[in-house]
Enzyme design. Structure first.
Site, PDB file in Angstrom:
ATOM      1  N   ASP A  68      44.926  34.388  30.366  1.00 20.93           N
ATOM      2  CA  ASP A  68      43.984  35.384  30.846  1.00 20.93           C
ATOM      3  C   ASP A  68      42.568  34.901  30.530  1.00 20.93           C
ATOM      4  O   ASP A  68      42.316  34.335  29.461  1.00 20.93           O
ATOM      5  CB  ASP A  68      44.264  36.726  30.143  1.00 20.93           C
ATOM      6  CG  ASP A  68      43.467  37.868  30.721  1.00 20.93           C
ATOM      7  OD1 ASP A  68      44.005  38.591  31.555  1.00 20.93           O
ATOM      8  OD2 ASP A  68      42.295  38.033  30.315  1.00 20.93           O
ATOM      9  N   ASN A  71      31.768  39.080  35.738  1.00 21.70           N
ATOM     10  CA  ASN A  71      31.536  39.804  36.990  1.00 21.70           C
ATOM     11  C   ASN A  71      30.284  40.678  36.903  1.00 21.70           C
ATOM     12  O   ASN A  71      29.471  40.726  37.840  1.00 21.70           O
ATOM     13  CB  ASN A  71      32.743  40.672  37.328  1.00 21.70           C
ATOM     14  CG  ASN A  71      33.850  39.894  38.022  1.00 21.70           C
ATOM     15  OD1 ASN A  71      33.593  38.877  38.668  1.00 21.70           O
ATOM     16  ND2 ASN A  71      35.073  40.367  37.893  1.00 21.70           N
ATOM     17  N   HIS A 104      30.546  39.447  41.451  1.00 24.10           N
ATOM     18  CA  HIS A 104      31.942  39.161  41.794  1.00 24.10           C
ATOM     19  C   HIS A 104      32.132  37.823  42.498  1.00 24.10           C
ATOM     20  O   HIS A 104      33.154  37.159  42.277  1.00 24.10           O
ATOM     21  CB  HIS A 104      32.522  40.306  42.623  1.00 24.10           C
ATOM     22  CG  HIS A 104      32.769  41.547  41.823  1.00 24.10           C
ATOM     23  ND1 HIS A 104      33.908  41.731  41.056  1.00 24.10           N
ATOM     24  CD2 HIS A 104      32.015  42.670  41.637  1.00 24.10           C
ATOM     25  CE1 HIS A 104      33.851  42.906  40.443  1.00 24.10           C
ATOM     26  NE2 HIS A 104      32.710  43.495  40.781  1.00 24.10           N
ATOM     27  N   ASP A 158      34.903  35.116  41.378  1.00 19.71           N
ATOM     28  CA  ASP A 158      35.872  34.457  42.258  1.00 19.71           C
ATOM     29  C   ASP A 158      35.786  32.944  42.136  1.00 19.71           C
ATOM     30  O   ASP A 158      36.807  32.242  42.123  1.00 19.71           O
ATOM     31  CB  ASP A 158      35.634  34.875  43.713  1.00 19.71           C
ATOM     32  CG  ASP A 158      36.051  36.300  44.001  1.00 19.71           C
ATOM     33  OD1 ASP A 158      36.731  36.908  43.147  1.00 19.71           O
ATOM     34  OD2 ASP A 158      35.689  36.822  45.073  1.00 19.71           O
ATOM     35  N   GLU A 209      42.642  38.413  36.700  1.00 13.11           N
ATOM     36  CA  GLU A 209      42.287  37.147  36.057  1.00 13.11           C
ATOM     37  C   GLU A 209      43.429  36.599  35.207  1.00 13.11           C
ATOM     38  O   GLU A 209      43.227  35.729  34.352  1.00 13.11           O
ATOM     39  CB  GLU A 209      41.038  37.324  35.184  1.00 13.11           C
ATOM     40  CG  GLU A 209      41.208  38.228  33.988  1.00 13.11           C
ATOM     41  CD  GLU A 209      40.968  39.705  34.280  1.00 13.11           C
ATOM     42  OE1 GLU A 209      40.685  40.448  33.323  1.00 13.11           O
ATOM     43  OE2 GLU A 209      41.071  40.121  35.454  1.00 13.11           O
TER      44      GLU A 209
END
Length: 320
Positions: free
Chosen positions: A192, A200, A205, A209, A235
């Site tokens: 993770d 973010n 965002h 990504d 994630e």
């Protein structure tokens, strides 16, 4: 009384033979006839998985011989129940392709008939093992590209190109059944991204990504071909390692962690703070709920890694 928009256009007298807009044929610019570059000859032999855990996957037949089976050396590697390590082989004899059963435990069946050796014909359906069915066919360039795109769309995560959660869960069930039947090691690494919400919130965002895409590429580069790498959600990612002990999986997890920590994740001129936490667990051969238990144990180890400060690996060791 107001006028419509057409009434303001200059009128044009129609000559004999003129067609109205509705009657005028549609013209296609630079149309190429099929058979030139837009359609190739169907001369590329393929196997397509019609049923089984690799549903939709295509295997191109290259060279004069290839193996079908569970072995990591098999060009067509299938891990479903009832498939032998060396199940069958496909070979070229003059200009024809043949398939031969290699004395497999459950046989090779073509169009419902068990075979020892048989010439392959376009459209043949081959059953190997309990659930896997392959179709033998020929492709051209268009079919090849289309089939690959369909397979990718069905099994891959659209952003990272890792396998998706659905495929991961399908394969996990198959691998757990195999590990239990053969008392073979099977380990799962859950990882993770640390403080991903902060990335973010601070950078947006699209930057988040970008991190996930780069991270997936870096992690995949650390794995064996037979390891299954999937995006589990958000994630969080999963690495399923067949035939790998718990200690070896922990070493792999630490290598992945260190590689991510050393990787530069850049947004324009600024380096993003990216680290990961990882949890490692091994399949317990006598567990009735093997797949569920393996996920729960690796998730528990991942939670311990985060609680212990993040950017670390924790290993779940069964004490029962």
């Amino acid at each position: 009384m107001g006028q419509g928009p057409d009434s303001r256009r200059p009128s044009r007298s129609r000559r004999p033979g003129d067609l109205s807009d509705d009657e005028e044929p549609t013209m296609i610019g630079r149309a190429q006839p099929f058979g030139d570059k837009s359609e190739g000859k169907r001369d590329r032999p393929y196997f397509i998985v019609l049923a089984g855990s690799n549903l939709g996957k295509t295997f191109k037949v290259e060279g004069e011989t290839l193996a079908i089976g569970r072995s990591v050396d098999a060009q067509i590697r299938l891990t479903d129940e009832g498939i032998s390590r060396k199940h069958a082989r496909v070979f070229l004899d003059h200009e024809d392709l043949w398939i031969e059963d290699l004395k497999s435990a459950n046989g090779t069946i073509i169009n419902g008939v068990p075979i020892g050796r048989q010439k392959l014909r376009d459209g043949d359906k081959i059953r190997v093992g309990a659930t896997t069915i392959l179709k033998f066919t020929y492709h051209d360039d268009l079919e090849d590209n289309f089939q690959q795109k369909m397979y990718d769309a069905a099994l891959q995560d659209g952003l990272t190109r890792a396998f998706n959660k659905r495929h991961f869960l399908d394969r996990l069930g198959v691998e757990v059944a195999y590990a239990r039947r053969h008392v073979s090691p099977l380990t799962l690494i859950m990882l993770d991204v640390d403080h991903f919400k902060g990335i973010n919130d601070r950078f947006g965002h699209p930057a988040g990504d970008q991190v996930l895409v780069q991270l997936a590429q870096v992690v995949a580069g650390q794995l064996r071909q037979e390891d299954l790498f999937a995006r589990y959600g958000g994630e969080e990612f999963a690495v399923l390692c067949q035939g790998v002990s718990l200690d070896s999986a922990s070493v792999l997890a630490e290598r992945v962690r260190a590689t991510i920590e050393a990787t530069a994740f850049m947004l324009e001129e600024e380096r993003l703070p990216v680290t990961i936490s990882l949890g490692v667990a091994a399949h317990i051969s006598d567990a009735d709920d093997g797949a569920t238990r393996l996920i729960a144990d690796s998730d528990a180890a991942l939670y311990e890694a985060k609680r212990g400060g993040r950017n670390r690996v924790e290993t779940h060791r069964n004490r029962s």
